[in-house]
Design a protein around this motif. Structure first.
Motif, PDB file in Angstrom:
ATOM      1  N   SER A  69       0.765  -0.959   0.088  1.00 28.22           N
ATOM      2  CA  SER A  69       0.086  -0.081  -0.103  1.00 28.22           C
ATOM      3  C   SER A  69       0.676   1.177  -0.426  1.00 28.22           C
ATOM      4  N   ASP A  70       2.257   1.766   0.477  1.00 34.92           N
ATOM      5  CA  ASP A  70       2.555   2.264   1.313  1.00 34.92           C
ATOM      6  C   ASP A  70       2.932   2.802  -0.365  1.00 34.92           C
ATOM      7  N   GLN A  71       3.713   2.024  -1.054  1.00 32.66           N
ATOM      8  CA  GLN A  71       4.195   1.767  -2.955  1.00 32.66           C
ATOM      9  C   GLN A  71       2.797   2.690  -3.507  1.00 32.66           C
ATOM     10  N   LEU A  72       2.023   2.096  -3.650  1.00 35.70           N
ATOM     11  CA  LEU A  72       1.107   2.754  -4.254  1.00 35.70           C
ATOM     12  C   LEU A  72      -0.027   3.787  -4.187  1.00 35.70           C
ATOM     13  N   TYR A  73       0.743   4.508  -2.643  1.00 35.84           N
ATOM     14  CA  TYR A  73       0.266   5.408  -2.107  1.00 35.84           C
ATOM     15  C   TYR A  73       0.997   6.683  -2.717  1.00 35.84           C
ATOM     16  N   SER A  74       2.179   6.301  -2.806  1.00 35.89           N
ATOM     17  CA  SER A  74       3.548   7.333  -2.662  1.00 35.89           C
ATOM     18  C   SER A  74       3.152   7.457  -4.679  1.00 35.89           C
ATOM     19  N   SER A  75       2.592   5.990  -5.253  1.00 39.14           N
ATOM     20  CA  SER A  75       2.420   6.616  -6.866  1.00 39.14           C
ATOM     21  C   SER A  75       1.032   7.311  -7.260  1.00 39.14           C
ATOM     22  N   ILE A  76      -0.074   7.215  -6.546  1.00 38.66           N
ATOM     23  CA  ILE A  76      -0.317   7.759  -6.680  1.00 38.66           C
ATOM     24  C   ILE A  76      -0.752  10.008  -6.496  1.00 38.66           C
ATOM     25  N   ALA A  77       0.282   9.719  -4.933  1.00 37.44           N
ATOM     26  CA  ALA A  77       0.302  11.055  -4.883  1.00 37.44           C
ATOM     27  C   ALA A  77       1.635  11.791  -5.862  1.00 37.44           C
ATOM     28  N   LEU A  78       1.957  11.306  -6.399  1.00 38.23           N
ATOM     29  CA  LEU A  78       2.911  11.183  -7.368  1.00 38.23           C
ATOM     30  C   LEU A  78       2.630  11.408  -8.795  1.00 38.23           C
ATOM     31  N   LYS A  79       2.296  10.602  -9.445  1.00 36.52           N
ATOM     32  CA  LYS A  79       1.328  10.918 -10.525  1.00 36.52           C
ATOM     33  C   LYS A  79       0.013  12.207  -9.835  1.00 36.52           C
ATOM     34  N   TYR A  80      -0.712  12.822  -8.963  1.00 36.75           N
ATOM     35  CA  TYR A  80      -1.407  13.740  -8.878  1.00 36.75           C
ATOM     36  C   TYR A  80      -0.364  15.223  -8.469  1.00 36.75           C
ATOM     37  N   LEU A  81       0.931  14.958  -8.391  1.00 39.43           N
ATOM     38  CA  LEU A  81       1.723  15.899  -8.361  1.00 39.43           C
ATOM     39  C   LEU A  81       1.495  16.344  -9.501  1.00 39.43           C
ATOM     40  N   GLU A  82       2.522  15.344 -10.633  1.00 36.52           N
ATOM     41  CA  GLU A  82       2.417  15.546 -12.490  1.00 36.52           C
ATOM     42  C   GLU A  82       1.305  16.166 -12.799  1.00 36.52           C
ATOM     43  N   SER A  83       0.344  14.718 -12.427  1.00 37.16           N
ATOM     44  CA  SER A  83      -1.205  15.884 -12.652  1.00 37.16           C
ATOM     45  C   SER A  83      -1.469  17.328 -13.573  1.00 37.16           C
ATOM     46  N   MET A  84      -0.554  18.282 -12.464  1.00 35.80           N
ATOM     47  CA  MET A  84      -1.050  19.960 -12.293  1.00 35.80           C
ATOM     48  C   MET A  84      -0.356  20.788 -12.822  1.00 35.80           C
ATOM     49  N   LYS A  85       1.086  19.480 -13.696  1.00 32.26           N
ATOM     50  CA  LYS A  85       1.063  19.930 -15.371  1.00 32.26           C
ATOM     51  C   LYS A  85       0.358  20.570 -16.494  1.00 32.26           C
ATOM     52  N   ASP A  86      -0.699  20.068 -16.174  1.00 36.33           N
ATOM     53  CA  ASP A  86      -1.595  19.987 -17.636  1.00 36.33           C
ATOM     54  C   ASP A  86      -3.352  19.789 -16.798  1.00 36.33           C
ATOM     55  N   MET A  87      -3.043  21.162 -16.114  1.00 33.72           N
ATOM     56  CA  MET A  87      -4.314  22.409 -16.021  1.00 33.72           C
ATOM     57  C   MET A  87      -4.556  23.345 -16.343  1.00 33.72           C
ATOM     58  N   ASP A  88      -3.719  23.673 -17.984  1.00 34.81           N
ATOM     59  CA  ASP A  88      -4.264  25.386 -18.519  1.00 34.81           C
ATOM     60  C   ASP A  88      -5.088  24.689 -19.524  1.00 34.81           C
ATOM     61  N   GLY A  89      -6.471  25.521 -18.989  1.00 37.10           N
ATOM     62  CA  GLY A  89      -7.974  25.884 -19.674  1.00 37.10           C
ATOM     63  C   GLY A  89      -8.369  24.439 -18.963  1.00 37.10           C
ATOM     64  N   ARG A  90      -8.399  23.881 -17.772  1.00 34.69           N
ATOM     65  CA  ARG A  90      -8.847  23.009 -17.422  1.00 34.69           C
ATOM     66  C   ARG A  90      -9.821  23.524 -15.961  1.00 34.69           C
ATOM     67  N   ALA A  91      -9.847  24.569 -16.030  1.00 31.51           N
ATOM     68  CA  ALA A  91     -10.539  24.713 -14.068  1.00 31.51           C
ATOM     69  C   ALA A  91     -10.432  24.113 -13.034  1.00 31.51           C
ATOM     70  N   PRO A  92      -9.252  23.984 -12.566  1.00 32.46           N
ATOM     71  CA  PRO A  92      -8.702  22.858 -11.649  1.00 32.46           C
ATOM     72  C   PRO A  92      -9.637  23.251 -10.391  1.00 32.46           C
ATOM     73  N   GLY A  93      -9.876  22.428  -9.604  1.00 32.45           N
ATOM     74  CA  GLY A  93     -10.546  23.432  -8.624  1.00 32.45           C
ATOM     75  C   GLY A  93      -9.213  23.750  -7.274  1.00 32.45           C
ATOM     76  N   ILE A  94      -9.591  24.953  -6.939  1.00 31.61           N
ATOM     77  CA  ILE A  94      -9.319  25.058  -5.672  1.00 31.61           C
ATOM     78  C   ILE A  94      -8.315  24.050  -4.707  1.00 31.61           C
ATOM     79  N   THR A  95      -9.325  23.432  -4.212  1.00 31.29           N
ATOM     80  CA  THR A  95      -9.203  22.610  -3.352  1.00 31.29           C
ATOM     81  C   THR A  95      -7.595  21.533  -3.468  1.00 31.29           C
ATOM     82  N   CYS A  96      -8.239  20.857  -5.116  1.00 29.34           N
ATOM     83  CA  CYS A  96      -6.580  20.491  -5.580  1.00 29.34           C
ATOM     84  C   CYS A  96      -5.702  21.301  -6.023  1.00 29.34           C
ATOM     85  N   SER A  97      -5.568  21.626  -6.268  1.00 22.43           N
ATOM     86  CA  SER A  97      -5.165  22.869  -7.033  1.00 22.43           C
ATOM     87  C   SER A  97      -3.576  23.278  -5.438  1.00 22.43           C
ATOM     88  N   ARG A  98      -4.343  23.689  -4.477  1.00 23.34           N
ATOM     89  CA  ARG A  98      -3.775  24.140  -3.346  1.00 23.34           C
ATOM     90  C   ARG A  98      -3.106  22.320  -2.219  1.00 23.34           C
TER      91      ARG A  98
END
Length: 353
Positions: A69-98
């Motif tokens: 589980s620890d490896q999976l959760y680290s991977s999820i967090a890394l992917k979420y951080l990476e996803s923030m690079k592709d938010m131009d024009g996609r109206a990301p939510g304030i809570t997720c972004s912060r």
């Protein structure tokens, strides 16, 4: 996965429909386009929002090599951080972004942000469908509960937020299992007991009171909704006669009544409720599937609330139940052939398992 992107793109309409608070106006605009069934959904003209970007991030994390589980959760967090690079024009939510930038996958304890009294939005729910696809078997329920909660509270550390993640993952797993719709809500209420026990065992002691003090909002709203539709037992079909939502105006009013602050589908409790309500109103085991899909679009994606978030959930469930059955090719074909980022290189609808 593909239809989730379709549901998001249609509900989002390059931000103009997601932030329009009049379902009637949205339906008028859809009619001017020739009806929602006539729309050709392409990545260029119908962009997906932050919902799909983070939805894909969840799926990509699940498909990495992980052994615990620890490896999976680290991977999820890394992917979420990476996803923030592709938010131009996609109206990301304030809570997720912060909140996603508070995560530190390389630090012990760095994946759980502090309890957030304002963390009850739908950002965790909108991205959780792949968890239900991955852990879809009944015997995997405990894993579905833990992963949906942990991935959800990486940004939405509040019961209303992370239980929305659980609800969506659970409903997608039910879709794969082909469980009757009437059973879904009752199944969720039973699963909340498992979720509560998990939180008690896996939260810092200092947060226990906050979790339990805020737990009942999600649970009570679901109990109220199921009582309204006479679905509490999970043994009878939904009843709509006393609370009809056939017109667009009536649906807007009903969705608003379910909401936390007037925007239907913007919170963790009502995004899955509205998607479930839309499926109950439109999907049938037999009948005209094309008509059912169009009706589902109109109920879940074309309303005056958070229409992309409810749309992505409803479309995910449809895809898990029906695949492309009934879906006009112009809703998905061009998006599949032209958008490797959504589907993977070499993908074609014919190869979809």
């Amino acid at each position: 996965m593909v239809l989730s992107g379709v549901g998001d793109a249609l509900g989002y309409k390059n931000a103009s429909w997601e932030f329009c608070r009049s379902g009637e106006r949205i339906h008028e605009e859809a009619k001017e386009l020739g009806g929602i069934e006539s729309v050709t959904v392409t990545p260029k003209d119908w962009r997906v929002s932050d919902d799909t970007v983070m939805h894909i991030a969840t799926a990509e994390a699940l498909l990495t090599e992980w052994s615990d589980s620890d490896q999976l959760y680290s991977s999820i967090a890394l992917k979420y951080l990476e996803s923030m690079k592709d938010m131009d024009g996609r109206a990301p939510g304030i809570t997720c972004s912060r909140k996603v930038h508070m995560l530190d996958p390389h630090k012990k304890g760095g994946l759980i942000i502090p309890f957030d009294q304002a963390g009850g939005g739908c950002g965790a729910a909108m991205r959780a469908a792949p968890i239900g696809l991955y852990f879809w078997r009944p015997e995997q329920l405990d894993k579905l509960v833990s992963v949906s909660i942990e991935s959800g509270r990486m940004t939405h550390h509040h019961p209303t937020g992370y239980l929305g993640s659980l609800a969506v993952a659970l409903f997608v797993s039910y879709s794969v299992q082909k469980r009757p719709l009437r059973e879904w809500g009752a199944g969720l209420l039973r699963t909340l007991d498992t979720a509560k026990e998990y939180i008690i065992q896996h939260s810092p002691q200092r947060d226990h009171k906050e979790h339990m003090d805020n737990w009942t909002y999600f649970e009570q709203h679901w109990k109220d909704y199921l009582a309204l539709r006479q679905l509490t037992s999970g043994k009878t079909d939904a009843v709509f006669e006393d609370h009809d939502v056939k017109s667009v105006k009536e649906r807007d009013a009903f969705y608003k009544s379910l909401s936390y602050s007037g925007t239907g589908g913007a919170s963790g409790h009502d995004a899955p409720i509205i998607a479930y309500e839309a499926l109950l109103n439109t999907w049938r085991p037999v009948g005209d599937k094309r008509r059912q899909w169009i009706d589902l679009c109109e109920h879940s994606m074309l309303h005056g609330g958070d229409s992309d978030s409810t749309g992505i959930v409803a479309a995910a469930c449809w895809g898990a139940i029906e695949g492309y059955t009934g879906v006009p090719e112009n809703h998905y074909r061009l998006g599949v052939s032209r958008s490797p980022s959504l589907t993977g290189e070499g993908y074609s609808p014919e190869s979809y398992p």
